[in-house]
Write a protein that holds these residues in place. Structure first.
Motif, PDB file in Angstrom:
ATOM      1  N   UNK B 151       0.915  -1.434  -0.198  1.00 24.91           N
ATOM      2  CA  UNK B 151      -0.309  -0.201  -0.493  1.00 24.91           C
ATOM      3  C   UNK B 151       0.600   1.374  -0.317  1.00 24.91           C
ATOM      4  N   UNK B 152       0.380   2.237  -0.277  1.00 19.24           N
ATOM      5  CA  UNK B 152       0.732   3.439  -0.438  1.00 19.24           C
ATOM      6  C   UNK B 152      -0.185   4.676   0.211  1.00 19.24           C
ATOM      7  N   UNK B 153       0.635   5.425   1.793  1.00 22.45           N
ATOM      8  CA  UNK B 153       0.025   6.178   2.067  1.00 22.45           C
ATOM      9  C   UNK B 153       1.086   7.093   1.629  1.00 22.45           C
ATOM     10  N   UNK B 154      -0.582   8.334   1.199  1.00 21.13           N
ATOM     11  CA  UNK B 154       0.355   9.451   0.658  1.00 21.13           C
ATOM     12  C   UNK B 154      -0.465  10.460   1.655  1.00 21.13           C
ATOM     13  N   UNK B 155       0.365  11.547   2.318  1.00 23.90           N
ATOM     14  CA  UNK B 155       0.215  12.296   3.425  1.00 23.90           C
ATOM     15  C   UNK B 155      -0.086  13.475   2.654  1.00 23.90           C
ATOM     16  N   UNK B 156      -1.181  14.527   3.232  1.00 25.06           N
ATOM     17  CA  UNK B 156      -0.645  15.660   3.083  1.00 25.06           C
ATOM     18  C   UNK B 156       0.339  16.185   3.342  1.00 25.06           C
ATOM     19  N   UNK B 157       0.814  18.189   2.637  1.00 19.97           N
ATOM     20  CA  UNK B 157       1.995  18.228   3.277  1.00 19.97           C
ATOM     21  C   UNK B 157       1.923  19.058   4.847  1.00 19.97           C
ATOM     22  N   UNK B 158       1.345  17.982   5.713  1.00 19.64           N
ATOM     23  CA  UNK B 158       1.494  19.185   6.565  1.00 19.64           C
ATOM     24  C   UNK B 158       1.965  18.781   7.920  1.00 19.64           C
ATOM     25  N   UNK B 159       3.261  18.550   7.723  1.00 21.43           N
ATOM     26  CA  UNK B 159       4.194  18.153   8.803  1.00 21.43           C
ATOM     27  C   UNK B 159       5.446  18.836   8.310  1.00 21.43           C
ATOM     28  N   UNK B 160       5.746  19.677   8.976  1.00 26.26           N
ATOM     29  CA  UNK B 160       6.728  21.079   8.931  1.00 26.26           C
ATOM     30  C   UNK B 160       8.211  21.066   9.856  1.00 26.26           C
ATOM     31  N   UNK B 161       9.020  19.699  10.315  1.00 26.94           N
ATOM     32  CA  UNK B 161       9.555  19.066  10.925  1.00 26.94           C
ATOM     33  C   UNK B 161      10.436  18.022  11.013  1.00 26.94           C
ATOM     34  N   UNK B 162      12.029  17.777  10.608  1.00 31.76           N
ATOM     35  CA  UNK B 162      12.382  16.592  10.559  1.00 31.76           C
ATOM     36  C   UNK B 162      11.386  15.128  11.799  1.00 31.76           C
ATOM     37  N   UNK B 163      11.837  16.669  13.333  1.00 31.53           N
ATOM     38  CA  UNK B 163      10.822  15.951  14.121  1.00 31.53           C
ATOM     39  C   UNK B 163       9.418  15.247  13.695  1.00 31.53           C
ATOM     40  N   UNK B 164       8.984  16.650  13.156  1.00 30.37           N
ATOM     41  CA  UNK B 164       7.411  15.893  13.562  1.00 30.37           C
ATOM     42  C   UNK B 164       7.069  14.626  12.722  1.00 30.37           C
ATOM     43  N   UNK B 165       8.157  14.324  11.407  1.00 26.19           N
ATOM     44  CA  UNK B 165       8.014  13.699  10.271  1.00 26.19           C
ATOM     45  C   UNK B 165       8.299  11.884  10.893  1.00 26.19           C
ATOM     46  N   UNK B 166       9.533  12.516  12.178  1.00 29.80           N
ATOM     47  CA  UNK B 166      10.422  10.948  12.301  1.00 29.80           C
ATOM     48  C   UNK B 166       8.627  10.183  13.300  1.00 29.80           C
ATOM     49  N   UNK B 167       8.113  11.566  14.520  1.00 26.01           N
ATOM     50  CA  UNK B 167       7.193  11.077  15.241  1.00 26.01           C
ATOM     51  C   UNK B 167       6.035  10.160  14.036  1.00 26.01           C
ATOM     52  N   UNK B 168       6.211  10.780  13.182  1.00 26.31           N
ATOM     53  CA  UNK B 168       5.032  10.666  12.548  1.00 26.31           C
ATOM     54  C   UNK B 168       4.947   8.936  11.658  1.00 26.31           C
ATOM     55  N   UNK B 169       6.083   8.534  11.327  1.00 27.13           N
ATOM     56  CA  UNK B 169       6.838   7.647  10.280  1.00 27.13           C
ATOM     57  C   UNK B 169       6.538   6.152  12.110  1.00 27.13           C
ATOM     58  N   UNK B 170       6.806   7.359  12.882  1.00 23.06           N
ATOM     59  CA  UNK B 170       6.958   6.016  13.986  1.00 23.06           C
ATOM     60  C   UNK B 170       5.921   5.499  14.792  1.00 23.06           C
ATOM     61  N   UNK B 171       4.699   6.554  14.623  1.00 26.58           N
ATOM     62  CA  UNK B 171       3.466   6.485  14.934  1.00 26.58           C
ATOM     63  C   UNK B 171       2.945   5.223  13.909  1.00 26.58           C
ATOM     64  N   UNK B 172       3.525   5.629  12.615  1.00 25.53           N
ATOM     65  CA  UNK B 172       2.167   4.878  12.076  1.00 25.53           C
ATOM     66  C   UNK B 172       3.204   3.441  11.614  1.00 25.53           C
ATOM     67  N   UNK B 173       3.887   3.315  11.781  1.00 23.39           N
ATOM     68  CA  UNK B 173       4.455   1.428  11.716  1.00 23.39           C
ATOM     69  C   UNK B 173       3.713   1.377  12.894  1.00 23.39           C
ATOM     70  N   UNK B 174       3.551   2.127  14.057  1.00 21.24           N
ATOM     71  CA  UNK B 174       2.675   1.443  15.830  1.00 21.24           C
ATOM     72  C   UNK B 174       1.569   0.734  14.889  1.00 21.24           C
ATOM     73  N   UNK B 175       1.154   2.104  14.040  1.00 21.26           N
ATOM     74  CA  UNK B 175      -0.607   1.602  14.336  1.00 21.26           C
ATOM     75  C   UNK B 175      -0.356   0.456  13.223  1.00 21.26           C
ATOM     76  N   UNK B 176       0.102   0.566  12.284  1.00 21.90           N
ATOM     77  CA  UNK B 176       0.053  -0.529  10.951  1.00 21.90           C
ATOM     78  C   UNK B 176      -0.121  -1.998  11.310  1.00 21.90           C
ATOM     79  N   UNK B 177       1.025  -1.568  12.510  1.00 21.29           N
ATOM     80  CA  UNK B 177       1.700  -3.186  13.130  1.00 21.29           C
ATOM     81  C   UNK B 177       0.639  -3.536  13.803  1.00 21.29           C
TER      82      UNK B 177
END
Ligand SMILES: [Zn+2]
Lengths: 429, 487
Positions: B151-177
């Motif tokens: 699956x390809x998950x495409x976000x809106x351009x809503x992230x504003x920093x490296x930190x946010x992107x990292x948190x998003x990716x990690x939380x997304x990974x947890x969610x998918x798992x």
């Protein structure tokens, strides 16, 4: 022995009565092919060992179980874009040189399962893209009496054109009725078709090769009837619409109790451009898999990846394939996108018009034509079945029988009308 | 001085954990043996037709629902045409015009609070094979991966920093798992993140020219690449230059991104409807039945833990991050009815032990009922904390009922006042200096005595009782101002 003009049923009866053995019959056919087609102009590859093995199995099974299927013991031919396991399948293209599929097309599986006798592979234009009937080995083989029936495909109306040209019967079934798995197609418009001497043979073969296939997601869940039961139903009460030019043929039906009425198709002139656009677009994509990397032809001059692609494809594709790949690539480009979308819309409108027509009529009648015309593309665009019926006897010069079309899954009506036409015009039945 | 803001959107590819591929019945399991899981279809042989794996649709819908997407009742496949040796058919079957899931969102916890990140769409597609480049210039192709559902998950351009992107990716990974739709192993490539990034002057409404960054193999790379790229773009703009629209490749070793292809090279993929496949039609019932297979999700659990059980934010978040851990925790609480203590144990000893043994919870076979029991034993003061930890260690290895372990390892606690008194007398005698300190006013020494008492009893002293006796003895000494003499 004169077997060449016998029907599937007649041969079946002879086998049943053991007037002839299947092995003997197979040998007769193979012998004649070798003698009459020595340069492999029609049969590009013979499947001799397989055919004899099938015939041998048939004899063993016959003793045990009796006859099982219309197709059992019947020699047939396969156009060379129908995949045959461990047997060269080149689809008329250099790009598939020496391609040996590790799988059978579903129709081949069905023929083999029913102890049919596939004699070999038949010549075709590159991917069947040229509907020139001379190049259609499937129709030729039947007409020459080298096979009892042959499977080919309908690309650019080739089933209709070739069967008229070779004066035999030809059926293009409804989309989804016969599995397309293992058919090397250039587009989803391509469809496996049946060539035979008689309408009743087309009916017998269709009854056996049709049916839903888990390997073809577009094959329909449809209970396949025994189509031979339609043959003698006659046309009394059938509503037959005919197009200009088929007036005399319409009279044949009228005499037998059908209601006939002339009809017109308003979108006729759009059929060919729409077909061209959709076919080219899909072909440009479908032929993308032939890249010289995995199988088939590979140029020895490619020094890097892009060169390997362009050289392999450039050297191996013929002019037809190149033409459609180039046209299709252009049509699908983002700048030309409107063309493709319009063609899709046009196809929808044409299908709709045809469907509307079939709310008033059971069968649409057209004059047969051994050359390309627009009407021969109508079945592909609508997904509807069409049957070409040769006139029983070719009494008048240049008169080539008729084409019949019906609504989706109404092959029975085609056989009903087609069989009657054949017998009324003096043909053997 | 101009101030810039970084605009980030992510495209995340996730391999679905179906047992077979998307369009054929080949195994989708990872294997090192090249071209093991292949068939005529996934090697692009002519005449083959794709047959959709409905399980993949179900998994994709699960992720869509977890991301609060609208699940489309009509979606379909398109062909994306391009040439590359890892792409066996010359086109990839993907969803372009009518994706399966649309318009979702995902709330992440940033240091500034909860932030809602829009999910533009989720589409289903097939993976490509893998090229192995040899040193002599030849390349080999492994088609094992070709046709695995993605699956390809495409976000809106809503992230504003490296930190946010990292948190998003990690939380997304947890969610998918959580949804069990994928194992999300980045090192095996079952989760891949691409970054779209542009910068703009703060306060301006228009987006700047964006670049895409690929080859990000870890969340750390994601963060580093964003940092690098945003600085690079800002530097360009500040020096009056333009950002080029291009795809860049992240080089983790060098810590920089390099151009891969520019706008002119970006091919026209000539998308069009896949003619060999029917559309995916989903009924409301089907969507609802998939919804029923979803567990309670991380945020919901975290909020529940905080609301109902008063857990601190960190613990609630940590426990809720993994479905197995959260399930384990909840079962423990169900048994002992002590959510705080249970959270303490789960975030402490349990995770420590798993880390130590390099296990994941599912592999450890731990019985939450036994942990619950252990917690109750402590609560009932039948065990001290330190003994409980020892019992836990044994329990982790033997999977035995703590009661049973205790029975085979002697009495639970020393509750015998006489026995404890003797021990305490001994401790005081052996530590005259500490006693003097205590009597001189250093009340902290009390803890020291308690520690010594525990040592003497192998941690089995009943804390409350020992405390009581110790207080009594010390008070006696104080009142009599009569330190115990040595001997
Ligand atoms: Zn496969």
């Amino acid at each position: 022995m004169t077997l060449s003009n016998m029907s599937v049923k007649q041969i079946g009866d002879k086998l049943k009565k053991k007037e002839i053995s299947a092995v003997e019959l197979t040998k007769v056919y193979l012998g004649r092919i070798k003698k009459e087609d020595p340069k492999k102009e029609c049969f590009v590859t013979l499947w001799e060992a397989k055919a004899l093995r099938q015939a041998g199995t048939f004899q063993k099974k016959q003793d045990k179980n009796g006859l099982l299927s219309f197709l059992a013991g019947i020699p047939c031919g396969l156009q060379d874009h129908i995949c045959t396991e461990n047997l060269s399948t080149e689809a008329g293209s250099v790009i598939l040189k020496n391609f040996i599929p590790p799988y059978n097309a579903t129709v081949v599986e069905k023929i083999l399962d029913r102890l049919g006798i596939p004699l070999g592979k038949l010549r075709m234009s590159e991917f069947g893209m040229n509907p020139d009937p001379i190049q259609c080995g499937a129709a030729q083989s039947v007409s020459k009496g080298w096979t009892v029936y042959s499977l080919g495909s309908d690309v650019f109306g080739s089933v209709s054109i070739a069967s008229v040209f070779w004066n035999i019967a030809g059926l293009r079934p409804t989309h989804g009725l016969v599995s397309r798995y293992g058919l090397i197609a250039s587009s989803s418009l391509d469809q496996i078709g049946i060539f035979a001497n008689r309408v009743e043979d087309c009916a017998a073969v269709l009854s056996e090769i049709a049916g839903q296939d888990p390997r073809d997601p577009l094959s329909a869940s449809f209970t396949v009837p025994d189509y031979t039961t339609y043959l003698r139903k006659g046309v009394r009460g059938l509503k037959i619409g005919f197009l200009a030019g088929a007036e005399d043929d319409a009279k044949v039906f009228e005499k037998q109790g059908a209601e006939v009425k002339e009809v017109t198709l308003s979108l006729l002139s759009y059929i060919r451009p729409i077909y061209d656009i959709l076919f080219s677009a899909e072909a440009s994509s479908a032929l993308g898999r032939y890249d010289g990397i995995k199988y088939g032809y590979r140029s020895s001059h490619g020094n890097n990846l892009s060169e390997l692609y362009t050289r392999s494809r450039g050297e191996a594709f013929g002019s037809e394939a190149k033409k459609y790949v180039l046209a299709g690539t252009h049509i699908l480009s983002s700048e030309q996108r409107e063309i493709y979308n319009k063609a899709l819309k046009g196809r929808y409108l044409i299908a709709k018009e045809s469907e509307d027509l079939f709310t008033h009529f059971d069968v649409l009648l057209m004059k047969g034509n051994p050359k390309e015309d627009d009407l021969c593309l109508l079945p592909a665009l609508t997904g509807m079945p069409a049957l070409t019926v040769p006139k029983g006897s070719r009494s008048e010069n240049g008169f080539y029988g008729i084409r019949l079309m019906a609504n989706r899954f109404q092959e029975g009506l085609l056989f009903q009308a087609g069989h009657l036409y054949r017998s009324e015009t003096g043909g053997a039945t | 001085m101009k101030e810039f803001e970084t605009i980030i959107g992510l495209e995340i590819h996730v391999e679905l954990a179906t047992s077979t591929k998307l369009f054929c019945s080949c195994s989708a399991r990872f294997t090192r043996e090249p071209n093991r899981n292949c068939c005529p279809l996934c090697m692009g042989m002519p005449g083959t037709l794709p047959v959709l794996n409905r399980k993949a649709v179900e998994y994709a819908v699960r992720v869509g629902l977890a991301l609060s997407c609208r699940i489309e009742r009509f979606s379909r496949f398109d062909r994306k045409n391009y040439f590359y040796p890892d792409l066996p058919k010359g086109y990839q079957i993907t969803q372009y015009e009518y994706p399966l899931c649309k318009e979702g969102y995902f709330d992440i916890d940033t240091p500034q609070g909860i932030k809602r990140i829009g999910i533009a769409e989720i589409h289903l597609e097939e993976d490509a094979g893998k090229l192995i480049h040899l040193e002599d210039g030849f390349s080999l192709i492994d088609y094992n991966r070709a046709g695995i559902p993605l699956i390809e998950i495409v976000t809106e351009p809503d992230l504003r920093s490296a930190e946010e992107a990292k948190i998003f990716s990690e939380d997304l990974r947890n969610l998918i798992m959580y949804t069990r739709a994928s194992d999300c192993k980045m090192q095996e490539g079952s989760m891949r993140v691409d970054v779209n990034l542009s910068v703009r002057e703060k306060g301006t409404p228009d987006f700047g020219t964006r670049t895409e960054i690929k080859n990000l193999n870890s969340f750390r790379s994601v963060a580093r690449a964003i940092q690098y790229e945003s600085e690079r773009q800002i530097r360009l703009l500040k020096s009056g230059k333009n950002v080029l629209q291009e795809t860049r490749r992240w080089d983790e070793a060098k810590g920089e991104s390099v151009p891969m292809r520019n706008k002119e090279d970006i091919s026209d993929y000539r998308y069009f409807k896949e003619p060999d496949l029917p559309a995916i039609i989903l009924s409301l019932e089907e969507i609802e039945s998939v919804r029923k297979t979803l567990p309670s999700l991380p945020r919901e659990r975290m909020e529940r833990y905080r609301r109902e059980w008063n857990l601190p934010w960190n613990d609630a978040k940590l426990i809720a991050s993994s479905r197995a851990l959260a399930d384990f925790y909840e079962k423990t609480v169900q048994y002992c009815r002590l959510p705080k203590e249970a959270s303490h144990w789960v975030t402490g000893e349990v995770l420590k032990k798993l880390n130590e043994k390099k296990l994941v919870l599912e592999e450890s076979d731990m019985d939450p009922k036994f942990l619950g029991k252990l917690i109750l034993l402590v609560k009932e003061e039948r065990l001290t904390g330190s003994v409980a930890k020892k019992i836990f260690d044994i329990m982790f290895d033997t999977k035995e009922d703590p009661e049973k372990i205790i029975a085979s390892y002697g009495r639970i606690t020393v509750k015998d006042a006489g026995q404890l008194d003797q021990v305490i007398e001994k401790v005081l005698k052996e530590n005259p200096k500490a006693v003097a300190d205590y009597l001189g006013g250093k009340k902290k020494t009390f803890g020291y005595f308690m520690g010594e008492i525990m040592k003497e009893t192998n941690g089995r002293a009943d804390t409350a009782l020992a405390k009581k006796i110790l207080e009594k003895r010390l008070a006696f000494l104080y009142n009599n101002n009569n330190p115990i003499k040595e001997g």
